[in-house]
Scaffold this motif. Sequence first.
Motif, short mmCIF file in Angstrom:
data_model
loop_
_atom_site.label_atom_id
_atom_site.label_comp_id
_atom_site.label_asym_id
_atom_site.label_seq_id
_atom_site.Cartn_x
_atom_site.Cartn_y
_atom_site.Cartn_z
N HIS A 131 0.64 -1.17 -0.03
CA HIS A 131 -0.16 0.12 0.03
C HIS A 131 0.83 1.23 0.11
N TRP A 132 0.65 2.22 -0.88
CA TRP A 132 1.41 3.60 -1.04
C TRP A 132 1.74 4.09 0.60
N ASP A 133 0.61 4.10 1.30
CA ASP A 133 0.75 4.68 2.79
C ASP A 133 2.18 4.24 3.52
N GLN A 134 2.64 2.71 2.97
CA GLN A 134 3.71 2.14 3.66
C GLN A 134 4.97 2.99 3.42
N LEU A 135 5.16 4.05 2.45
CA LEU A 135 6.19 4.84 2.23
C LEU A 135 6.17 5.87 3.15
N GLN A 136 5.24 6.22 4.00
CA GLN A 136 5.06 7.50 5.19
C GLN A 136 6.32 6.98 6.01
N GLY A 137 7.09 7.94 6.22
CA GLY A 137 8.32 7.98 6.98
C GLY A 137 9.71 7.15 6.50
N SER A 138 9.54 6.79 5.19
CA SER A 138 10.60 5.91 4.76
C SER A 138 11.79 6.74 4.09
N VAL A 139 12.69 6.07 3.77
CA VAL A 139 13.78 6.68 2.89
C VAL A 139 13.61 6.52 1.51
N PHE A 140 13.30 7.52 0.56
CA PHE A 140 13.07 7.03 -0.85
C PHE A 140 14.28 7.56 -1.69
N LEU A 141 14.66 6.82 -2.30
CA LEU A 141 16.04 6.98 -3.30
C LEU A 141 15.59 7.24 -4.63
N GLY A 142 15.09 8.49 -4.78
CA GLY A 142 14.47 8.88 -6.27
C GLY A 142 15.12 9.09 -7.37
N GLN A 143 14.81 9.77 -8.44
CA GLN A 143 15.44 10.20 -9.71
C GLN A 143 15.81 11.79 -9.74
N MET A 148 11.95 13.45 -16.64
CA MET A 148 10.34 12.82 -16.34
C MET A 148 10.47 11.63 -15.21
N PRO A 149 11.22 10.88 -14.91
CA PRO A 149 11.12 9.69 -13.80
C PRO A 149 10.92 10.45 -12.40
N GLN A 150 11.65 11.61 -12.35
CA GLN A 150 11.30 12.14 -10.86
C GLN A 150 9.90 12.74 -10.88
N MET A 151 9.77 13.44 -12.01
CA MET A 151 8.32 14.06 -11.99
C MET A 151 7.17 13.09 -11.85
N ALA A 152 7.42 12.03 -12.84
CA ALA A 152 6.23 11.03 -12.69
C ALA A 152 6.10 10.39 -11.37
N GLY A 153 7.31 10.12 -10.72
CA GLY A 153 7.37 9.58 -9.28
C GLY A 153 6.44 10.50 -8.26
N GLU A 154 7.22 11.94 -8.35
CA GLU A 154 6.41 12.85 -7.31
C GLU A 154 4.85 12.97 -7.49
N PHE A 155 4.55 13.01 -9.08
CA PHE A 155 3.12 13.03 -9.25
C PHE A 155 2.39 11.98 -8.91
N THR A 156 2.77 10.55 -8.70
CA THR A 156 2.39 9.56 -8.18
C THR A 156 2.04 9.49 -6.81
N PRO A 164 6.02 14.36 -1.11
CA PRO A 164 7.48 13.93 -1.26
C PRO A 164 8.48 14.58 -0.25
N GLN A 165 8.14 15.95 -0.02
CA GLN A 165 8.96 16.91 0.57
C GLN A 165 8.83 16.68 2.16
N LYS A 166 7.60 16.03 2.67
CA LYS A 166 7.42 16.14 4.29
C LYS A 166 7.24 14.80 4.78
N ASP A 167 6.47 13.97 3.91
CA ASP A 167 6.17 12.78 4.32
C ASP A 167 7.09 11.45 4.39
N LEU A 168 8.21 11.75 3.73
CA LEU A 168 9.24 10.99 3.72
C LEU A 168 10.71 11.62 3.16
N GLU A 169 11.82 10.78 3.53
CA GLU A 169 13.17 11.46 3.26
C GLU A 169 13.41 11.14 1.63
N LEU A 170 13.45 12.27 1.01
CA LEU A 170 13.67 12.08 -0.40
C LEU A 170 14.97 12.27 -0.75
#
Length: 334
Positions: A131-143, A148-156, A164-170
Amino acid sequence: MIRRLLMSALIIAGLMTALLEGCGKDNGEEGLVKVRVGEVTRSLFYAPEYVAIAKDLFKEEGLQVELTTTFGGDKTMTALLTGGIDIALVGSETSIYVYQQGAEDTVINFAQLTQTDGTFLVSREAVDAFHWDQLQGSVFLGQRKGGMPQMAGEFTLKRHGIDPQKDLELIQNIEFANIPAAFASGTGDYVQLFEPQASIFEQEGKGQVVASFGVESGHLPYTVFMTKQSYIDANKETTQKFTNAIYKAQKWVEEHNAEEIADVVLPFFKDTDRAIAIKVIDRYKQQGSYASDPAVDEEEWNNLLDVMTTAGELTSRPAHEELVDNSFAEQAAD
């Protein structure tokens, strides 16, 4: 970063225009017209491009394609703007960045190759029911920011109620080529990866694919063949023949299974295991990542603008007809 590099490219392009004007077309072997193509990266995500080369579909159209991997959207667009290549295979967002910088020679999207994001969400730990809420508080290694990968990721993430700026460590400061190694060495609970790295990590037990950003962010002109308006004006027949070959390749990919496609494109991927290639291609086929025709439709274009707006990367919303020319795609499909 990408916009600063594109501004420099625009300046260089302006200085080179006088030198390039009047140059005749460079013919390839056997009287074929040579077309220099720069692809943003080498990827199974672009399988129809390699099919077009391997099955001589460009040659059938009287073209000799010289393919170069240009490694990054900024480098690809710089090569296009300065005359190092004739056609770029890159995300449509780069043409918008050039447009926003006020380029006199507009970069036109004329043949779409992929119609979804190509990245996947990979979890370090095995997950039975994601479930997407499992990302809350996680460390997320993005693009990389602005791509576009980063923008599509944040859009999702935002669609699923995650800031993505508050609910996890990006983490976004790692170079594209080094992201898999960073995750493998212990950085991040989740990572956004392209294939085949996502499948390789699954095979090696280093992670599990739990979601597709391509499915989640919807159809958009993710990777498109584009060129300068001046090139189209001077080479309409070549642009049409190029689009014809891409359309033939798209239909071939649509009509064949992953095993058959893999056997055609594997010579472009000497170090890729056949079983992994088949899995990757099948995954992209199943989620509809390969466009079935070269046209960039207006709904896809507007979805791209929505993704870029959500990421804060647009100063204005360029109309579909300003940066897209579907006439070549329409004629190819007739």
